[in-house]
Design an enzyme around this catalytic site. Structure first.
Site, PDB file in Angstrom:
ATOM      1  N   SER A 176       0.844  -1.197   0.000  1.00 16.26           N
ATOM      2  CA  SER A 176       0.000   0.000   0.000  1.00 16.26           C
ATOM      3  C   SER A 176       0.878   1.245   0.000  1.00 16.26           C
ATOM      4  O   SER A 176       2.069   1.174   0.338  1.00 16.26           O
ATOM      5  CB  SER A 176      -0.913  -0.010   1.235  1.00 16.26           C
ATOM      6  OG  SER A 176      -0.172  -0.316   2.399  1.00 16.26           O
ATOM      7  N   ASP A 212      -2.076  13.394  17.503  1.00 11.46           N
ATOM      8  CA  ASP A 212      -1.450  14.269  18.503  1.00 11.46           C
ATOM      9  C   ASP A 212      -2.151  15.604  18.436  1.00 11.46           C
ATOM     10  O   ASP A 212      -2.321  16.160  17.342  1.00 11.46           O
ATOM     11  CB  ASP A 212       0.043  14.454  18.182  1.00 11.46           C
ATOM     12  CG  ASP A 212       0.783  13.130  18.291  1.00 11.46           C
ATOM     13  OD1 ASP A 212       0.670  12.489  19.345  1.00 11.46           O
ATOM     14  OD2 ASP A 212       1.434  12.743  17.299  1.00 11.46           O
ATOM     15  N   HIS A 228       4.097  -1.027   3.551  1.00 12.50           N
ATOM     16  CA  HIS A 228       3.279   0.189   3.398  1.00 12.50           C
ATOM     17  C   HIS A 228       4.271   1.331   3.155  1.00 12.50           C
ATOM     18  O   HIS A 228       5.103   1.612   4.019  1.00 12.50           O
ATOM     19  CB  HIS A 228       2.467   0.418   4.681  1.00 12.50           C
ATOM     20  CG  HIS A 228       1.655   1.677   4.693  1.00 12.50           C
ATOM     21  ND1 HIS A 228       0.414   1.784   4.082  1.00 12.50           N
ATOM     22  CD2 HIS A 228       1.891   2.888   5.258  1.00 12.50           C
ATOM     23  CE1 HIS A 228      -0.075   3.014   4.284  1.00 12.50           C
ATOM     24  NE2 HIS A 228       0.799   3.691   4.992  1.00 12.50           N
ATOM     25  N   GLU A 270       0.925   5.515   1.083  1.00 14.74           N
ATOM     26  CA  GLU A 270       0.259   6.547   1.881  1.00 14.74           C
ATOM     27  C   GLU A 270       0.444   7.917   1.231  1.00 14.74           C
ATOM     28  O   GLU A 270       1.530   8.254   0.776  1.00 14.74           O
ATOM     29  CB  GLU A 270       0.875   6.545   3.287  1.00 14.74           C
ATOM     30  CG  GLU A 270       0.243   7.556   4.219  1.00 14.74           C
ATOM     31  CD  GLU A 270       0.706   7.364   5.657  1.00 14.74           C
ATOM     32  OE1 GLU A 270       0.623   6.231   6.172  1.00 14.74           O
ATOM     33  OE2 GLU A 270       1.149   8.354   6.247  1.00 14.74           O
ATOM     34  N   PHE A 298      11.573  14.906  11.175  1.00 13.79           N
ATOM     35  CA  PHE A 298      10.381  14.093  11.362  1.00 13.79           C
ATOM     36  C   PHE A 298      10.679  12.898  12.276  1.00 13.79           C
ATOM     37  O   PHE A 298       9.872  12.541  13.140  1.00 13.79           O
ATOM     38  CB  PHE A 298       9.871  13.633   9.986  1.00 13.79           C
ATOM     39  CG  PHE A 298       8.489  13.092  10.037  1.00 13.79           C
ATOM     40  CD1 PHE A 298       7.457  13.859  10.544  1.00 13.79           C
ATOM     41  CD2 PHE A 298       8.217  11.805   9.599  1.00 13.79           C
ATOM     42  CE1 PHE A 298       6.170  13.349  10.610  1.00 13.79           C
ATOM     43  CE2 PHE A 298       6.934  11.289   9.657  1.00 13.79           C
ATOM     44  CZ  PHE A 298       5.908  12.067  10.166  1.00 13.79           C
TER      45      PHE A 298
END
Ligand code: FAD
Length: 281
Positions: free
Chosen positions: A12, A105, A262, A14, A212
């Site tokens: 998959s 968050d 993913h 994102e 990140f």
């Protein structure tokens, strides 16, 4: 890894919802290129607190209308039951059958109204309201969630999400396959049998990745960091090295029996496609 080997492989990609018309157009082209690889689905992130609610919905709809399966992410922090009920019903009305259920968050400056505290509550809510309509994915953290009290507690909390009714999980990205293998062993000991699909982050830019990773608690091993730092602004070298490292990671994971991958595509096709091709998928 035995529990993972029996699941069929699923791949998959994102996306995040684009903010501009140009971004929307670009994502359409990326989706079509990646769609040619026949992934199981495209997932679309959701801004915690609802900031991208319409953008996520629109992106999901455009993917669906192009004939691909898609899974909106949904966060519960700061949301009311009524908001979530309406949004989920909208997805049902539009033939969406898969959801990535998260806590999220709280964005700084926003305060939670407190109807939901953790993702297991969202999973339980979706099951209570909509039965088995949705295939529910949840997040897993092979290197542990940054706010976890300790490793065991994080595993127990992961188990709560599965017991609440999640069908499968996608991991936070990581670059050390042993973290994933150990996590799976721990899950097996806790009798967690659902597919836990590794999240794969293509490396294309060092400063963004470092920032990140600090935020989400993903470790960039020193040997990778040092090499990426040494490339400075040489983006071609960063990409070539990144492709090599992430391809190798993907190989190790799939060979050991991971039930798919993913890709955190960052709305780009090239890096994910190169890794996909190198892996012979
Ligand atoms: P939870 O599973 O609720 O866990 C959060 C923390 O609370 C953990 O430390 C856990 O150990 C602890 N905990 C859990 N349950 C309990 C409990 N019952 N009692 C006490 N402590 C508990 N963020 C977004 O905003 N939008 C997205 O679209 C998005 N997509 C993501 C997709 C993936 C695959 C992943 C891995 C992350 C994604 N995130 C997204 C980030 C995610 O929202 C954050 O990591 C967030 O901090 C935790 O969400 P969670 O669903 O994992 O939370």
């Amino acid at each position: 890894m035995e529990s993972q080997k029996k699941h069929s492989l699923q791949f998959s990609f994102e996306f995040f919802p684009p903010k501009t018309d140009k971004g929307v157009e670009k994502l359409r082209a990326v989706r079509d290129r990646l769609g040619a690889l026949k992934p199981k689905y495209f997932s679309v992130t959701y801004g915690a607190g609802g900031s991208t609610q319409q953008g996520t919905f629109d992106t999901v709809m455009s993917i669906r209308q192009a004939g691909f399966d898609t899974a909106p992410h949904l966060t519960c922090i700061g949301a009311s039951r009524q908001d979530l009920r309406e949004l989920l019903q909208r997805y049902i009305d539009n033939d969406i059958q898969r959801i990535v259920a998260l806590r999220g968050d709280m964005p700084s400056g926003m305060h939670s109204s407190g109807e939901f505290h953790y993702a297991n509550e969202l999973v339980a809510f979706i099951r209570a309201e909509f039965g088995d309509h949705f295939h529910i994915e949840v997040a897993a953290y092979p290197e542990f969630h940054p706010q976890a009290r300790n490793a065991q507690n994080d595993l127990d909390n992961f188990k709560r999400k599965i017991e609440a009714g999640a069908n499968s999980a996608i991991t936070q990205y990581f670059f050390n396959p042993d973290a994933y293998f150990r996590f799976i062993d721990d899950c097996e000991r806790l009798d967690i049998k659902v597919p836990i699909v590794p999240g794969i982050m293509p490396i294309t830019n060092y400063s963004n990745l470092a920032r990140f990773s600090d935020m989400c608690g993903a470790e960039i091993p020193r040997w990778i960091r040092k090499r990426l730092e040494a490339f400075a602004d040489d983006t071609d070298s960063i990409k070539a090295f990144g492709e090599d490292v992430v391809t190798d990671l993907g190989h190790q994971l799939l060979e050991a029996g991971a039930p798919g991958l993913h890709f955190y595509s960052m709305n780009q096709a090239d890096a994910s496609m190169a890794i996909w091709k190198n892996l012979g998928l």
